[in-house]
Write an enzyme that holds these catalytic residues in place. Structure first.
Site, PDB file in Angstrom:
ATOM      1  N   PHE A  27      46.213  85.825 117.914  1.00 51.60           N
ATOM      2  CA  PHE A  27      47.559  85.761 118.492  1.00 51.60           C
ATOM      3  C   PHE A  27      48.584  85.492 117.395  1.00 51.60           C
ATOM      4  O   PHE A  27      49.471  84.678 117.515  1.00 51.60           O
ATOM      5  CB  PHE A  27      47.616  84.678 119.585  1.00 51.60           C
ATOM      6  CG  PHE A  27      48.785  84.810 120.535  1.00 51.60           C
ATOM      7  CD1 PHE A  27      48.887  85.899 121.379  1.00 51.60           C
ATOM      8  CD2 PHE A  27      49.766  83.830 120.585  1.00 51.60           C
ATOM      9  CE1 PHE A  27      49.962  86.020 122.262  1.00 51.60           C
ATOM     10  CE2 PHE A  27      50.842  83.931 121.463  1.00 51.60           C
ATOM     11  CZ  PHE A  27      50.935  85.032 122.306  1.00 51.60           C
ATOM     12  N   GLN A  30      50.851  90.598 115.282  1.00 42.78           N
ATOM     13  CA  GLN A  30      50.435  91.757 116.079  1.00 42.78           C
ATOM     14  C   GLN A  30      49.790  91.327 117.392  1.00 42.78           C
ATOM     15  O   GLN A  30      49.997  91.965 118.431  1.00 42.78           O
ATOM     16  CB  GLN A  30      49.470  92.641 115.281  1.00 42.78           C
ATOM     17  CG  GLN A  30      50.125  93.491 114.211  1.00 42.78           C
ATOM     18  CD  GLN A  30      51.064  94.554 114.747  1.00 42.78           C
ATOM     19  OE1 GLN A  30      50.978  94.961 115.892  1.00 42.78           O
ATOM     20  NE2 GLN A  30      51.971  95.015 113.893  1.00 42.78           N
ATOM     21  N   GLU A  86      41.121  89.422 105.949  1.00 44.00           N
ATOM     22  CA  GLU A  86      40.127  88.667 105.194  1.00 44.00           C
ATOM     23  C   GLU A  86      39.177  87.876 106.082  1.00 44.00           C
ATOM     24  O   GLU A  86      38.123  87.437 105.627  1.00 44.00           O
ATOM     25  CB  GLU A  86      40.804  87.737 104.190  1.00 44.00           C
ATOM     26  CG  GLU A  86      41.613  86.610 104.809  1.00 44.00           C
ATOM     27  CD  GLU A  86      43.051  86.967 105.103  1.00 44.00           C
ATOM     28  OE1 GLU A  86      43.855  86.038 105.310  1.00 44.00           O
ATOM     29  OE2 GLU A  86      43.373  88.174 105.133  1.00 44.00           O
ATOM     30  N   HIS A 110      44.556  98.232 111.598  1.00 42.59           N
ATOM     31  CA  HIS A 110      44.536  98.573 110.176  1.00 42.59           C
ATOM     32  C   HIS A 110      43.091  98.940 109.858  1.00 42.59           C
ATOM     33  O   HIS A 110      42.163  98.278 110.326  1.00 42.59           O
ATOM     34  CB  HIS A 110      45.001  97.381 109.344  1.00 42.59           C
ATOM     35  CG  HIS A 110      45.087  97.639 107.862  1.00 42.59           C
ATOM     36  ND1 HIS A 110      45.418  98.872 107.343  1.00 42.59           N
ATOM     37  CD2 HIS A 110      44.900  96.812 106.794  1.00 42.59           C
ATOM     38  CE1 HIS A 110      45.436  98.790 106.025  1.00 42.59           C
ATOM     39  NE2 HIS A 110      45.114  97.555 105.665  1.00 42.59           N
ATOM     40  N   GLY A 136      54.419  92.906 114.309  1.00 39.25           N
ATOM     41  CA  GLY A 136      54.186  92.651 115.724  1.00 39.25           C
ATOM     42  C   GLY A 136      55.407  92.122 116.451  1.00 39.25           C
ATOM     43  O   GLY A 136      55.631  92.440 117.631  1.00 39.25           O
ATOM     44  N   GLU A 229      75.049  91.818  96.377  1.00 37.37           N
ATOM     45  CA  GLU A 229      74.979  93.189  95.872  1.00 37.37           C
ATOM     46  C   GLU A 229      73.562  93.762  95.851  1.00 37.37           C
ATOM     47  O   GLU A 229      73.387  94.964  96.062  1.00 37.37           O
ATOM     48  CB  GLU A 229      75.589  93.259  94.461  1.00 37.37           C
ATOM     49  CG  GLU A 229      77.076  92.958  94.410  1.00 37.37           C
ATOM     50  CD  GLU A 229      77.914  93.946  95.217  1.00 37.37           C
ATOM     51  OE1 GLU A 229      77.444  95.049  95.504  1.00 37.37           O
ATOM     52  OE2 GLU A 229      79.068  93.602  95.556  1.00 37.37           O
ATOM     53  N   GLU A 233      72.997  93.794 100.944  1.00 39.13           N
ATOM     54  CA  GLU A 233      73.365  95.173 101.291  1.00 39.13           C
ATOM     55  C   GLU A 233      72.162  96.078 101.473  1.00 39.13           C
ATOM     56  O   GLU A 233      72.282  97.168 102.044  1.00 39.13           O
ATOM     57  CB  GLU A 233      74.308  95.756 100.227  1.00 39.13           C
ATOM     58  CG  GLU A 233      75.719  95.197 100.303  1.00 39.13           C
ATOM     59  CD  GLU A 233      76.716  96.032  99.504  1.00 39.13           C
ATOM     60  OE1 GLU A 233      76.642  97.278  99.594  1.00 39.13           O
ATOM     61  OE2 GLU A 233      77.546  95.444  98.799  1.00 39.13           O
ATOM     62  N   SER A 254      79.953 105.772  98.880  1.00 43.38           N
ATOM     63  CA  SER A 254      81.028 106.416  98.122  1.00 43.38           C
ATOM     64  C   SER A 254      80.463 107.449  97.155  1.00 43.38           C
ATOM     65  O   SER A 254      79.271 107.436  96.820  1.00 43.38           O
ATOM     66  CB  SER A 254      81.812 105.362  97.332  1.00 43.38           C
ATOM     67  OG  SER A 254      80.994 104.826  96.299  1.00 43.38           O
TER      68      SER A 254
END
Length: 341
Positions: A27, A30, A86, A110, A136, A229, A233, A254
């Site tokens: 739990f 995921q 693991e 996975h 998840g 920066e 962003e 831009s």
């Protein structure tokens, strides 16, 4: 390139999964997201957990029935293993495999342990994958908004003959059919997923952000400006990329930024970086990374914990915490609440 087949809800038998008893093992992120969505989709789902542990308490608080892993496996038609990579092989060997029977579906999000043969399922057991392409908590938050996270499915063994249909139905129940489901293989999912994490979306991006931040700060610029920066962003531009590719991002920025992007980006990610990516991929394909990771986890995580501490103490984290705490919008409706999910 080949033809891309994307499965949506209209292509899938949504009722098939509702005829199966599902055991979610774990739990965490995921486990939380998938089990919550399955429950809301009307599926028969229980959690296989260490009874009395933190996850057991959290799951019970959400109204789930919980059992020992052994009892959950005995009850289930589908066993979805969502504990950390693991831990999977040992838990499988001791608490899952002895109680499995022919016709069950052993599922993963996975392919790591199946692909690298750390787990070998018995004859007569279907082995499938449903892998949401997002954490998840996002699987859950998107579902509650009436959307979904795109997912991959894969079939490793199919003695019952309907493994793909079951995988699709499960994927639809967690919301993936709203967004799109693509079929792959355990090998392809595992190797591309590890590569993406290491070279780009986690390792590459984290290293790039920190290197940019350090370069500006070492040159005498304010760490607060550097944070805005090179880190803040990033999300704004990634949202544009996610919705419309690199083209939409470049359309929005831009001309100065776009020219700098296309002429200077390749100087940062040049031949040396590309060779490093190829080397990473070789380690993934050979299993060298998998063995290194599992050895580290079994030997006390000294390197792992040292790296975590080093990164947690980086100036960018201190500056970021100070900046984010002043943003009211950042504290509302957070996807992750560590005490609850």
């Amino acid at each position: 390139m080949g033809n891309l087949k994307i499965y949506l809800d209209k292509d899938i038998n949504a009722d098939l999964i509702k005829s199966k008893k599902i055991a979610i093992i774990g739990f965490g992120s995921q486990g939380y997201g998938q089990s919550m969505n399955l429950k809301d989709s009307g599926c028969d789902v229980v959690l296989g957990l260490r009874l009395g542990g933190k996850s057991d308490i959290k799951a019970k608080n959400y109204g789930f029935g919980t059992m020992s892993i052994e009892d959950a496996v005995k009850r289930a038609d589908i066993i979805q293993v969502l504990i950390p990579d693991e831990l999977q092989a040992e838990v499988y060997s001791k608490q899952i495999a002895p109680y499995m029977r022919k016709g069950q579906y052993l599922m993963f999000s996975h392919g790591f342990n199946i692909h690298y043969k750390k787990i070998v399922a018995p004859d007569g057991v279907n082995v499938i994958m449903v892998a949401p392409k997002g954490p998840g908590h996002t699987v859950r938050s998107e579902y509650t908004l009436g959307r979904g996270v795109p997912s991959l499915i894969a079939v490793y063994s199919n003695p019952s003959g309907d493994a793909k249909e079951v995988a699709l139905s499960y994927a639809a129940a967690i919301g993936a059919g709203r967004a799109g489901i693509i079929e792959t293989t355990f090998r392809e999912e595992t190797e591309t997923d590890l590569f993406g994490e290491q070279a780009v979306i986690c390792g590459g991006v984290s290293a790039l952000i920190k290197a940019g931040f350090e370069t500006l700060v070492e040159a005498g610029y304010s760490p607060y400006m550097a944070y805005f920066e090179v880190l803040h962003e990033m999300k704004l531009l990634v949202d544009l990329i996610n919705q419309g590719g690199l083209a939409d991002m470049r359309y929005s920025i831009s001309n100065t930024a776009e020219y700098g992007d296309m002429t200077r980006g390749p100087k940062v990610i040049g031949q040396e970086s590309r060779q490093a990516m190829k080397d990473l991929l070789k380690d993934i394909q050979s299993g060298a990374f998998a063995d290194e990771f599992l050895t580290e986890m079994k030997s006390g995580c000294k390197k792992f914990n040292a790296l975590r501490e080093e990164n947690a103490n980086h100036l960018i984290e201190k500056v970021g915490e100070e900046i984010r705490s002043s943003f009211k919008w950042n504290n509302d409706d957070k996807i992750i609440d560590r005490n609850k999910n």
